[in-house]
Structure formats: C-alpha cells, structure tokens
Design an enzyme around this catalytic site. Structure first.
Site, PDB file in Angstrom:
ATOM      1  N   TYR A 225     -15.830   6.625 -11.201  1.00 41.96           N
ATOM      2  CA  TYR A 225     -15.396   5.535 -10.312  1.00 41.96           C
ATOM      3  C   TYR A 225     -16.058   4.229 -10.759  1.00 41.96           C
ATOM      4  O   TYR A 225     -15.408   3.182 -10.867  1.00 41.96           O
ATOM      5  CB  TYR A 225     -15.786   5.899  -8.876  1.00 41.96           C
ATOM      6  CG  TYR A 225     -15.639   4.794  -7.856  1.00 41.96           C
ATOM      7  CD1 TYR A 225     -14.391   4.433  -7.355  1.00 41.96           C
ATOM      8  CD2 TYR A 225     -16.761   4.113  -7.378  1.00 41.96           C
ATOM      9  CE1 TYR A 225     -14.267   3.423  -6.415  1.00 41.96           C
ATOM     10  CE2 TYR A 225     -16.644   3.102  -6.440  1.00 41.96           C
ATOM     11  CZ  TYR A 225     -15.398   2.758  -5.958  1.00 41.96           C
ATOM     12  OH  TYR A 225     -15.277   1.751  -5.022  1.00 41.96           O
TER      13      TYR A 225
ATOM     14  N   ASP B 204       0.858  -1.200   0.000  1.00 37.10           N
ATOM     15  CA  ASP B 204       0.000   0.000   0.000  1.00 37.10           C
ATOM     16  C   ASP B 204       0.890   1.245   0.000  1.00 37.10           C
ATOM     17  O   ASP B 204       2.101   1.156   0.271  1.00 37.10           O
ATOM     18  CB  ASP B 204      -0.910   0.016   1.259  1.00 37.10           C
ATOM     19  CG  ASP B 204      -2.170   0.851   1.055  1.00 37.10           C
ATOM     20  OD1 ASP B 204      -2.048   2.072   0.805  1.00 37.10           O
ATOM     21  OD2 ASP B 204      -3.265   0.289   1.147  1.00 37.10           O
TER      22      ASP B 204
ATOM     23  N   GLU C  82     -14.983   9.507   4.251  1.00 32.62           N
ATOM     24  CA  GLU C  82     -15.774   8.512   4.977  1.00 32.62           C
ATOM     25  C   GLU C  82     -17.119   8.276   4.285  1.00 32.62           C
ATOM     26  O   GLU C  82     -17.655   9.133   3.630  1.00 32.62           O
ATOM     27  CB  GLU C  82     -15.986   8.940   6.441  1.00 32.62           C
ATOM     28  CG  GLU C  82     -16.808  10.193   6.657  1.00 32.62           C
ATOM     29  CD  GLU C  82     -16.018  11.486   6.459  1.00 32.62           C
ATOM     30  OE1 GLU C  82     -14.895  11.432   5.916  1.00 32.62           O
ATOM     31  OE2 GLU C  82     -16.554  12.548   6.822  1.00 32.62           O
ATOM     32  N   LYS C  83     -17.631   7.041   4.487  1.00 34.73           N
ATOM     33  CA  LYS C  83     -18.913   6.663   3.886  1.00 34.73           C
ATOM     34  C   LYS C  83     -20.051   6.977   4.853  1.00 34.73           C
ATOM     35  O   LYS C  83     -19.823   7.269   6.016  1.00 34.73           O
ATOM     36  CB  LYS C  83     -18.917   5.156   3.613  1.00 34.73           C
ATOM     37  CG  LYS C  83     -17.755   4.669   2.814  1.00 34.73           C
ATOM     38  CD  LYS C  83     -18.004   4.934   1.350  1.00 34.73           C
ATOM     39  CE  LYS C  83     -16.965   4.288   0.489  1.00 34.73           C
ATOM     40  NZ  LYS C  83     -16.735   2.889   0.800  1.00 34.73           N
TER      41      LYS C  83
ATOM     42  N   ARG D 145     -30.344   1.891  -3.859  1.00 30.64           N
ATOM     43  CA  ARG D 145     -29.418   0.803  -4.201  1.00 30.64           C
ATOM     44  C   ARG D 145     -29.543  -0.276  -3.135  1.00 30.64           C
ATOM     45  O   ARG D 145     -29.593   0.024  -1.944  1.00 30.64           O
ATOM     46  CB  ARG D 145     -27.981   1.310  -4.274  1.00 30.64           C
ATOM     47  CG  ARG D 145     -27.008   0.202  -4.604  1.00 30.64           C
ATOM     48  CD  ARG D 145     -25.613   0.720  -4.871  1.00 30.64           C
ATOM     49  NE  ARG D 145     -25.544   1.450  -6.119  1.00 30.64           N
ATOM     50  CZ  ARG D 145     -24.645   2.408  -6.379  1.00 30.64           C
ATOM     51  NH1 ARG D 145     -23.783   2.762  -5.460  1.00 30.64           N
ATOM     52  NH2 ARG D 145     -24.628   3.005  -7.541  1.00 30.64           N
TER      53      ARG D 145
ATOM     54  N   ASP E  86       4.008   2.237  -4.578  1.00 29.85           N
ATOM     55  CA  ASP E  86       2.953   2.744  -5.445  1.00 29.85           C
ATOM     56  C   ASP E  86       2.659   1.729  -6.542  1.00 29.85           C
ATOM     57  O   ASP E  86       3.491   1.490  -7.425  1.00 29.85           O
ATOM     58  CB  ASP E  86       3.424   4.082  -6.056  1.00 29.85           C
ATOM     59  CG  ASP E  86       2.312   4.781  -6.805  1.00 29.85           C
ATOM     60  OD1 ASP E  86       1.351   4.106  -7.232  1.00 29.85           O
ATOM     61  OD2 ASP E  86       2.408   6.014  -6.954  1.00 29.85           O
TER      62      ASP E  86
ATOM     63  N   ALA F 141     -20.703  -1.889  -6.415  1.00 28.97           N
ATOM     64  CA  ALA F 141     -22.087  -1.693  -6.873  1.00 28.97           C
ATOM     65  C   ALA F 141     -22.228  -0.396  -7.666  1.00 28.97           C
ATOM     66  O   ALA F 141     -23.208  -0.231  -8.386  1.00 28.97           O
ATOM     67  CB  ALA F 141     -23.021  -1.670  -5.666  1.00 28.97           C
TER      68      ALA F 141
HETATM   69  P1  NAD Z   1      -9.531   2.147   1.188  1.00 29.01           P
HETATM   70  O1  NAD Z   1      -9.421   3.469   0.499  1.00 29.01           O
HETATM   71  O2  NAD Z   1      -9.570   2.123   2.668  1.00 29.01           O
HETATM   72  O3  NAD Z   1      -8.386   1.177   0.686  1.00 29.01           O
HETATM   73  C1  NAD Z   1      -7.797   1.287  -0.573  1.00 29.01           C
HETATM   74  C2  NAD Z   1      -6.301   1.310  -0.362  1.00 29.01           C
HETATM   75  O4  NAD Z   1      -5.652   1.379  -1.634  1.00 29.01           O
HETATM   76  C3  NAD Z   1      -5.819   2.541   0.440  1.00 29.01           C
HETATM   77  O5  NAD Z   1      -5.160   2.134   1.614  1.00 29.01           O
HETATM   78  C4  NAD Z   1      -4.900   3.252  -0.527  1.00 29.01           C
HETATM   79  O6  NAD Z   1      -3.782   3.857   0.104  1.00 29.01           O
HETATM   80  C5  NAD Z   1      -4.467   2.127  -1.442  1.00 29.01           C
HETATM   81  N1  NAD Z   1      -3.971   2.663  -2.699  1.00 29.01           N
HETATM   82  C6  NAD Z   1      -4.538   3.608  -3.489  1.00 29.01           C
HETATM   83  N2  NAD Z   1      -3.725   3.898  -4.507  1.00 29.01           N
HETATM   84  C7  NAD Z   1      -2.628   3.123  -4.363  1.00 29.01           C
HETATM   85  C8  NAD Z   1      -1.426   2.993  -5.100  1.00 29.01           C
HETATM   86  N3  NAD Z   1      -1.219   3.715  -6.204  1.00 29.01           N
HETATM   87  N4  NAD Z   1      -0.489   2.118  -4.666  1.00 29.01           N
HETATM   88  C9  NAD Z   1      -0.691   1.388  -3.538  1.00 29.01           C
HETATM   89  N5  NAD Z   1      -1.821   1.476  -2.806  1.00 29.01           N
HETATM   90  C10 NAD Z   1      -2.759   2.337  -3.209  1.00 29.01           C
HETATM   91  O7  NAD Z   1     -10.846   1.436   0.581  1.00 29.01           O
HETATM   92  P2  NAD Z   1     -11.640   0.142   1.073  1.00 29.01           P
HETATM   93  O8  NAD Z   1     -12.937   0.600   1.598  1.00 29.01           O
HETATM   94  O9  NAD Z   1     -10.769  -0.691   1.905  1.00 29.01           O
HETATM   95  O10 NAD Z   1     -11.916  -0.557  -0.324  1.00 29.01           O
HETATM   96  C11 NAD Z   1     -11.108  -1.602  -0.835  1.00 29.01           C
HETATM   97  C12 NAD Z   1     -11.584  -1.942  -2.240  1.00 29.01           C
HETATM   98  O11 NAD Z   1     -12.967  -2.299  -2.238  1.00 29.01           O
HETATM   99  C13 NAD Z   1     -11.447  -0.803  -3.251  1.00 29.01           C
HETATM  100  O12 NAD Z   1     -11.066  -1.336  -4.493  1.00 29.01           O
HETATM  101  C14 NAD Z   1     -12.845  -0.258  -3.340  1.00 29.01           C
HETATM  102  O13 NAD Z   1     -13.074   0.371  -4.578  1.00 29.01           O
HETATM  103  C15 NAD Z   1     -13.670  -1.510  -3.178  1.00 29.01           C
HETATM  104  N6  NAD Z   1     -15.011  -1.223  -2.680  1.00 29.01           N
HETATM  105  C16 NAD Z   1     -15.173  -0.788  -1.394  1.00 29.01           C
HETATM  106  C17 NAD Z   1     -16.450  -0.506  -0.936  1.00 29.01           C
HETATM  107  C18 NAD Z   1     -16.667  -0.027   0.471  1.00 29.01           C
HETATM  108  O14 NAD Z   1     -17.825   0.189   0.827  1.00 29.01           O
HETATM  109  N7  NAD Z   1     -15.647   0.132   1.288  1.00 29.01           N
HETATM  110  C19 NAD Z   1     -17.556  -0.645  -1.779  1.00 29.01           C
HETATM  111  C20 NAD Z   1     -17.353  -1.083  -3.085  1.00 29.01           C
HETATM  112  C21 NAD Z   1     -16.064  -1.376  -3.522  1.00 29.01           C
END
Ligand code: NAD
Length: 329
Positions: A151, A34, A193-194, A286, A52, A121
C-alpha cells in the site's frame, strides 16, 4: 459570477464524502465518482457517478470539463487487517495505481492544471519507525524508500507519477501525506476500520468492568487527525499559490494504542481491562511532523485528539446501539 466546480474521486468513501459536504458548503458545484454511494449518509454531491475508475473510458467521461478543483482520493485501502496481512497486495497495487494513472492522464488531456492526490504516511521508510518514542516522518526522510507495505509502495509510486506530470507537463498537482484520519461516518466495523474506530466500537460494546482485545502490546505509537482538520489542510494545500508538497497532513499529538484506549474509555465512562492478542500492528511508531506545513501554508492542525474522539465515539456508540436494536427485532 461563474460557479466553481469540483470533481471528487472516491466521493463514496470516508474522507471524500466529507470533502463533498465541505465543498458544497462553500458553494461549489460538485461531481462525485465512486464504486458506491457513501455508506452512512446521503451524498451532498450535485452529480454522483457510480463507476470504476480503473476504467480509462470512465475516467475520460467524468473529467469532461475544466473543473476548478480535482481531488483524487479513490484507493483500494483499509485498516491494518486489510493492508498488512499481505493477502490483498496485488489488488491494492493494481487497483490504486490504475486509478491514478487514469486520472493523472485524463486531467492532463483535459488541460486541468492541478489534481490533489492523497498519499499516506505509510510511504515513509519502516527503518525510521522502529522506535515508538522517536519515529521520524519529516517529508525529506522518504528516501531511501522502504515502506513496510505494498500500500505504501503504491502511494510512493503515485506521488512520483503526479510530480512527473508537474515536471513534464507543466501541471501543479498537489500531494498530501495523510496520517490516520478519523471521525464520524467512517468505517467502524467489518475489517477495514482503523484503530480509532475499532477502539470506539470495542469500548461501546464492552460492559463497564469488562475486557477489550488489543492487537499487539498496545505500546505502538500513532497520531490521529480529526476529519475537519484533514479537510482544512487539503483545501489549503489545493489553493496555495505555489506549494505543491508532498506535505504531511496529520496531528503531532502522538499516543500509544493503550493511551488511545484509555482516552476512549474515559469518554465512555467505563473501566476496562486490556487483553493483548496477536494481530497485525504495522510499524512501532509513527507521528506527523508538521514543520513543513506550518512553514509553507502558515497553518497546522491544532484540535486535541480527545475533542475529535468525543464526536467520533458518540457517533459509533449510536451505530452500535441501532445495530443491536435492529438485530433484536
Ligand atoms: P475510503 O476507503 O473510505 O475511500 C476510498 C474510496 O475509493 C471508497 O469509497 C472506494 O469505493 C473508492 N474506490 C476504490 N476503488 C475504486 C474504483 N476502482 N473506482 C471508483 N472508486 C473506487 O478511504 P478514505 O479513508 O476516505 O481515504 C481516502 C484517501 O485518503 C485514500 O486514497 C487513502 O489511501 C488516503 N489516506 C487515508 C488515510 C486515512 O486515515 N483515512 C490515511 C492516509 C491516506
């Protein structure tokens, strides 16, 4: 006995950090990658690479063995305030698509057969989510595509990318469409935040009899899935013998945002007045449709929203109090 190994991309994030804990509890050797360490607790990973994933060389170097399981959760994302304003569209699309292009290819070149990919979703067409009482989110309703955000478009593109690797390169990548995951140790302040975390924070900071602000009229509907159930669905899909998805991983307990506020207020034991203000709200309705996951995996989430909110509220309330104690010192 050989130790099972897992790579978790996005291991510093909310879902990724919980997933690392779960895999460790199952006895895996885990590498996390990460841009940052988890914000609210030490990582449980055996090896944590700060790097990255937009950089192809980094991706090649972290995919350095035939991991038993690879989870790709890294994405540039946030709550409605980040995704729906349009201000971050180019970053969201470029950053997340680049990560997925890199990881899919690095895994293929390393002869890894399967990558779990977390779609969302948000890829479902906006036209099926205009009626808050009857949103349609069955997996087969994805096309004709019309997500309401870039997105969502990037998620759709990346789903197709992994499925193309399956078709052309004999891989078995798994695609889940997460629906609003929440729980302790998730972002609760700062703009990314969500809804559940934002509502918990607002309720925790309000005094009994006071007022809290809600974006929109609060009649928009959603369902929210507690983190432990999200992880259960994730590993079940990853380990299923023959099912690749795409499949919804979400709750079918749909509530309005006003009802969400009422449940959290009840948990907190507070009576609060809702003040509706203008703000980004996303689609009108949704809900997860769990027929396919139940049919193919013989499992679907079943815990109540209230049970998950109780644990989440308790954690956010502690954060709010320790922040205000720190500010007072
Ligand atoms: P989050 O933002 O807490 O985690 C995503 C992580 O990706 C972060 O820690 C961020 O630092 C890391 N990241 C971003 N760009 C990066 C890069 N270039 N290199 C390395 N790391 C990088 O989000 P989350 O809630 O833990 O979600 C995880 C996954 O689930 C995501 O793909 C998100 O789109 C998907 N998702 C989450 C939800 C939800 O409700 N949380 C819903 C639908 C989909």
């Amino acid at each position: 006995m050989t130790t099972k190994t897992a790579l978790v991309c996005g291991a510093g994030g909310f879902i990724g950090s919980h997933l690392v804990k779960r895999l460790k509890a199952e006895g895996f050797w885990v590498r996390g990658v990460d841009l940052k360490y988890p914000e609210y607790a030490e990582t449980a990973a055996d090896d944590f690479v700060i790097g990255d994933l937009r950089e192809q060389v980094l991706c090649r170097s972290v995919v350095d063995r035939s991991f038993t399981e690879v989870y790709q959760l890294a994405a540039d994302m946030g709550g409605a305030g980040y995704i729906f304003t349009g201000e971050h569209d180019a970053d969201i699309m470029h950053n997340s698509a680049t990560i997925n292009l890199n990881i899919a290819d690095a895994a293929y070149k390393r002869k890894i057969r399967s990558v779990f990919y977390s779609s969302s979703a948000c890829m479902y067409p906006a036209y099926n989510q205009e009626d808050p009482d009857n949103p349609k989110c069955s997996e087969d309703s994805a096309y004709p595509a019309a997500p309401d955000s870039e997105y969502g478009w990037e998620k759709l593109f990346s789903e197709r990318l992994y499925l193309a690797y399956n078709r052309n390169h004999g891989m078995k990548c798994r695609v889940a469409r997460y629906h609003n995951i929440f729980g302790p140790e998730g972002t609760w302040t700062g703009g990314k935040e969500k809804a559940p975390a934002a509502v918990c924070r607002k309720v925790a900071t309000a005094s009994n009899g006071g007022e809290i602000e809600i974006w929109g009229d609060g009649k928009q509907t959603r369902s929210f899935l507690y983190i432990d159930e999200c992880l259960e669905g994730t590993v079940r899909l990853t380990r299923s013998a023959s099912f690749e998805g795409p499949v919804n991983i979400g709750s079918e307990e749909m509530v309005t945002i006003n009802q969400l506020v009422d449940i959290v207020s009840d948990i907190a034991g507070k009576k609060l007045h809702k003040k509706h203000i203008a703000g980004p709200t996303g689609v009108r309705g949704r809900n997860s449709d769990n027929r396919l996951i139940e049919q193919r995996l013989g499992w679907k989430p079943s815990a109540t929203l209230k049970a998950g909110l109780e644990k989440t509220y308790a954690w956010i309330e502690r954060q709010v109090h320790s922040n205000s104690r720190a500010a007072a010192q």
